[in-house]
Design an enzyme around this catalytic site. Structure first.
Site, mmCIF file in Angstrom:
data_model
loop_
_atom_site.group_PDB
_atom_site.id
_atom_site.type_symbol
_atom_site.label_atom_id
_atom_site.label_comp_id
_atom_site.label_asym_id
_atom_site.label_seq_id
_atom_site.Cartn_x
_atom_site.Cartn_y
_atom_site.Cartn_z
ATOM 1 N N THR A 187 -12.106 -162.378 -6.741
ATOM 2 C CA THR A 187 -12.000 -162.524 -8.193
ATOM 3 C C THR A 187 -10.569 -162.442 -8.742
ATOM 4 O O THR A 187 -10.377 -162.489 -9.951
ATOM 5 C CB THR A 187 -12.857 -161.448 -8.902
ATOM 6 O OG1 THR A 187 -12.353 -160.170 -8.538
ATOM 7 C CG2 THR A 187 -14.315 -161.556 -8.506
ATOM 8 N N CYS B 96 -4.085 -195.794 -3.750
ATOM 9 C CA CYS B 96 -3.524 -194.582 -4.368
ATOM 10 C C CYS B 96 -2.007 -194.639 -4.591
ATOM 11 O O CYS B 96 -1.551 -195.278 -5.527
ATOM 12 C CB CYS B 96 -3.935 -193.357 -3.534
ATOM 13 S SG CYS B 96 -4.145 -191.855 -4.536
ATOM 14 N N GLY C 165 -16.402 -154.851 -14.544
ATOM 15 C CA GLY C 165 -16.291 -154.604 -15.974
ATOM 16 C C GLY C 165 -15.020 -155.196 -16.544
ATOM 17 O O GLY C 165 -14.800 -155.169 -17.741
ATOM 18 N N GLU D 108 -10.510 -194.083 -1.692
ATOM 19 C CA GLU D 108 -9.658 -194.044 -0.498
ATOM 20 C C GLU D 108 -10.365 -193.318 0.643
ATOM 21 O O GLU D 108 -10.958 -192.254 0.437
ATOM 22 C CB GLU D 108 -8.371 -193.292 -0.889
ATOM 23 C CG GLU D 108 -7.339 -193.159 0.209
ATOM 24 C CD GLU D 108 -6.046 -192.507 -0.293
ATOM 25 O OE1 GLU D 108 -6.047 -191.976 -1.434
ATOM 26 O OE2 GLU D 108 -5.042 -192.536 0.440
ATOM 27 N N ILE E 127 -12.143 -158.576 -16.844
ATOM 28 C CA ILE E 127 -12.332 -159.970 -17.253
ATOM 29 C C ILE E 127 -12.338 -160.946 -16.084
ATOM 30 O O ILE E 127 -13.026 -161.967 -16.118
ATOM 31 C CB ILE E 127 -11.280 -160.358 -18.317
ATOM 32 C CG1 ILE E 127 -11.664 -161.686 -18.950
ATOM 33 C CG2 ILE E 127 -9.881 -160.394 -17.717
ATOM 34 C CD1 ILE E 127 -10.985 -161.956 -20.265
ATOM 35 N N ASP E 128 -11.580 -160.650 -15.005
ATOM 36 C CA ASP E 128 -11.525 -161.597 -13.881
ATOM 37 C C ASP E 128 -12.889 -161.759 -13.221
ATOM 38 O O ASP E 128 -13.355 -162.869 -12.984
ATOM 39 C CB ASP E 128 -10.500 -161.128 -12.844
ATOM 40 C CG ASP E 128 -9.089 -161.073 -13.396
ATOM 41 O OD1 ASP E 128 -8.699 -162.013 -14.113
ATOM 42 O OD2 ASP E 128 -8.385 -160.083 -13.126
ATOM 43 N N LYS F 177 -2.355 -199.172 3.729
ATOM 44 C CA LYS F 177 -1.569 -198.493 2.682
ATOM 45 C C LYS F 177 -0.078 -198.528 3.027
ATOM 46 O O LYS F 177 0.316 -198.224 4.152
ATOM 47 C CB LYS F 177 -2.051 -197.042 2.567
ATOM 48 C CG LYS F 177 -1.457 -196.247 1.416
ATOM 49 C CD LYS F 177 -2.117 -194.858 1.340
ATOM 50 C CE LYS F 177 -1.662 -194.041 0.144
ATOM 51 N NZ LYS F 177 -2.346 -192.728 0.077
#
Lengths: 541, 541
Positions: free
Chosen positions: B393, B147, B289, B44, B291-292, B111
């Site tokens: 983050t 679409c 330090g 598209e 996790i994110d 469309k």
């Protein structure tokens, strides 16, 4: 056929608080009854407020609307015409108006023309209505229209052909410069052309970036304005129809505001409503000795009172002594809390921490941004500790070209001058001084050359064209959608135009993270200017 | 009637750069010719890219489109089916497909179904088409759909009734979890029901917050999948039609990705495209330090390579020694540039400057925010000096409840985990470790209790419910639009639900100023969730 009286409720809803809005509508209807009004008309979607955005998609909206209807059913002996969201059993959702009397709904009108351009997204939320609503009351034939409907000639023509004498028009029409006058002029022509009286009631109040100015009016089919409500003021305004003369009698005609007054008061209203309706006890801003923060301070004081405004001057090496003097003088004149916070030790500690990374790389805007971010963090610290909202002070010209620091001078919850070009900032400062016995902005702040004071002897004009030229290019590019080549062909220097447009395009990312601010133009940096950040479009044709 | 070969161009346009897109389409068509394809189909709006937002309103768009047509006219001996913006002389604008052969346009399709919900705003830009396009080529009858048309049963039924054998469908269908499989399942049923072969080609690539996954396919009217292109990979894929057997022969069938792989690879693609197409030489992020940031770092390295990634650890008093160790270990494992910047002196200088204002007021989140903002300013300083993009983050859970600092840990141009709940962050970290010989995220980062380390011995769970509970409440409220009372009735503790919902509602202002990040859910904090900031809606029903 008899004479009658209509109350126009120039109403300022609290978006999303249906219960409070219905309560206020009830009070206004009771007041109108005391004034012997036969009918009261409220703005578009008055129960919910406009624009409610995705609150319109919440599953419980209909239940809340029905509860608001119950509140309104208490009012007797006056016809109410008000706006609400009409969710039907077959799953359609309309932007609607109800005509209610003594608790009974006499009719419902579904808006037929749904604006879906500029700041409007109504097709995201609403289905289109396909039928007119006409009702007779006191021997008079009324029709109902909602906002955009009035700007569709076929729609209004159809209504006129149903022998309607007076169109009751519910609106939530956002302000932009000159729009109050434009509406009256256009509708005067329409009233004459279609032999239709027009009763136009508009929402008032600031809602995020939108300002609703009110400026409701009544125009007779002869084309004369019978009522002109003031701009920006909430209130009930009355129009009396003389059945013998077959016209609305001339009532209060509030004079139109001059352009600068119109803009200034709009910014004041928007700031007041944003601060108060967000529940902040007051505001804080950085006062630099420059004109942007000086004007922002004046607007803040006019909006919520000097006792709720805190100004902080944060000088550094490059801050001129006259900047400190002028800031202090203005704070004293306006009677706001004023403090000085030196940022030297902070900038130094950043420089020391960054030295192992930077080494001996030459100074550039990085170091300037550290100053701005130290200031931003101080303002946010004071805001966090005491609860005041930070007002951001940047203007449209600098936001356009990115002459501002993300997370630095851009910090804040509301950017009062976001849609005000620098040349207009000067005009507004002079205007504000002109209406007071004592100038609230020191003369020197207006006359000295603008500077961000981030380098020795820096002037804005060192790296930007003169503001008269810059603003002319920006206006052509932003408001008028002119291309680079169009603008060059008007006589502007090619290199300058190319640089300005490149800066505008490249700084979309900064604006995307900037604070909301009140819209006064036909093309603000807000919900009506939507560009991708990853964007390969090349300026040119 | 003869056999033929179709090339599906799973194409990644550069939004707005029509010239480059047309050039790339030309190259792909030439490659398809070499492979003896008779027809090539693009996604598209392939010339402009999707979604181009207000670029669609630029006055020169039509002129640029015509220039791109001229580029495409050079291709001979293959039929091109591609998407473009069709601006007609009477001022209408359509989302269209052209069928072109040897430089001649054989047909244009507009469309018919314009999505205007969730992330879509097509009614802002386009008029609706009202006519089908059917063409015969190589003895086979083709129809064209775009679409959303394919999801409108009446529209597809009409096409099938025109005796079309194969529907060529141009798409720009954004990714969300599970959508690739959902499309194939739905279209398999549709193909069988309407006896229609479906050739479905989808855009691929990241565009701001949207991920286009590709995952194009061909389904025979018997309901069997003849071609399944891979997810997230640009390329040309071929389907051969066997005229004797009257079906597309089974070709490449790329296996569907597991959910975690699907999400992870989507985040990688989105990050790569955002960074590279914005022209950044690399990225920088703060590694805590936790996790994110550990997961964000792994994604960044997978996206653009370790040599273009810089990580900075910025410890303070409350940072555990193991945090510093784990951050250093991960940086070493991944081979990225790693530095440590102490923020003590900076925070101290802020505290000293603010002391005259704060006096002896007790410590609160203000002081925590100073730590976060010192870190944000360091990252931005490094970004300004060396040009790398700051990756933010934060995850969806903390953005939802405002457990993040505006202008602090929220700084950055791209927020990789913006739409990833914390519970999924853990899953993705384990997933990423599972596919490598050496775990790239230290085990301890995954197993230790999450903490922002802004106070002594602080744990996230001190002030928030366990993430399993928090995420369940958030999902019900955000993705499922459940009300407060709905959620409480499911068995969650009333006080907890009220607190969480209040936090979500109150922190809209933070999210509004946050960075873009890739959308993987059905309700991201982005263009599809639009709430007013001044908002009186009360949680409840």
């Amino acid at each position: 056929m008899k004479s009658f009286k209509i109350a126009l409720a120039q109403f300022s809803p609290h978006i999303g608080n249906l219960e409070a809005n219905a309560q206020k509508m009830l009070e206004q209807a009771n007041e109108a009854k005391k004034q012997h009004a036969d009918l009261i008309i409220f703005p578009e979607l008055s129960i919910l407020g406009y624009p409610a955005e995705d609150l319109l998609l919440r599953p419980s909206l209909n239940q809340r609307t029905q509860q608001a209807f119950e509140q309104l059913r208490e009012i007797k002996d006056i016809v109410l015409v008000f706006g609400f969201v009409n969710e039907t059993e077959d799953g359609q959702r309309f932007n609607s108006a109800a005509v209610m009397k003594d608790g009974n709904i006499l009719g419902i009108y579904n808006k037929q023309n749904l604006p879906n351009y500029a700041v409007f997204d109504e097709k995201r939320y609403f289905d289109e209505g396909h039928q007119h609503l006409v009702f007779e009351y006191l021997g008079h034939k009324f029709g109902v229209l909602i906002c955009e409907d009035l700007w569709s000639l076929p729609t209004v023509q159809q209504l006129a052909q149903l022998n309607v004498e007076t169109a009751l028009v519910l609106n939530a029409s956002p302000y932009e410069v000159g729009k109050p006058q434009h509406r009256v002029q256009t509708m005067t022509e329409l009233a004459k052309q279609l032999h239709l009286n027009v009763v136009y009631v508009n929402q008032v109040g600031g809602q995020d970036d939108l300002i609703f100015d009110g400026t409701s009016f009544v125009i007779n089919q002869a084309g004369n304005v019978a009522l002109q409500a003031p701009t920006y003021q909430e209130g009930l305004f009355y129009a009396e129809y003389d059945a013998a003369q077959k016209h609305f009698k001339t009532a209060e005609i509030s004079p139109a505001l001059d352009t600068l007054a119109e803009i200034y008061q709009g910014l004041v209203l928007a700031t007041r409503d944003y601060v108060q309706r967000s529940g902040f006890p007051g505001v804080i801003l950085g006062l630099s000795g420059g004109i942007d923060s000086a004007l922002t301070l004046a607007i803040a004081v006019d909006a919520i009172g000097a006792d709720k405004v805190q100004a902080v001057m944060m000088p550094y090496t490059y801050t001129a002594q006259i900047s400190v003097e002028d800031a202090a003088e203005q704070a004293k004149t306006l009677g706001v809390t004023f403090g000085i916070a030196e940022i030297h030790p902070i900038v130094n500690s950043f420089m020391q921490t960054l030295y192992p990374f930077f080494g001996n790389s030459p100074s550039d805007t990085t170091e300037e941004n550290l100053q701005a971010r130290a200031r931003g963090t101080i303002l946010m610290g004071l805001s966090n500790k005491f609860g005041n909202l930070v007002l951001s002070t940047g203007n449209k010209s600098e936001l356009a070209v990115g002459y501002c620091t993300l997370y630095g001078d851009m910090v804040g919850g509301y950017a009062v001058l976001k849609d005000v070009y620098k040349t207009i900032v000067f005009e507004l400062a002079k205007y504000r001084n002109s209406i007071a016995d004592t100038p609230v902005i020191p003369e020197r702040v207006i006359t000295r050359p603008p500077s961000a004071e981030l380098r020795p002897d820096q002037k804005d004009q060192d790296s930007l064209p003169p503001y008269e030229v810059l603003d002319a290019i920006l206006y052509a590019y932003i408001e008028e959608d002119q291309s680079q080549e169009d603008i060059i062909s008007k006589g502007f220097e090619r290199a300058m135009v190319e640089k300005v447009i490149q800066l505008v395009d490249r700084n979309e990312y900064k604006r995307r993270q900037g604070a909301l601010g009140p819209r006064i133009s036909s093309r603000a940096f807000g919900r009506e200017r939507r560009y991708p950040l990853v964007n390969g479009w090349k300026a040119g044709i």
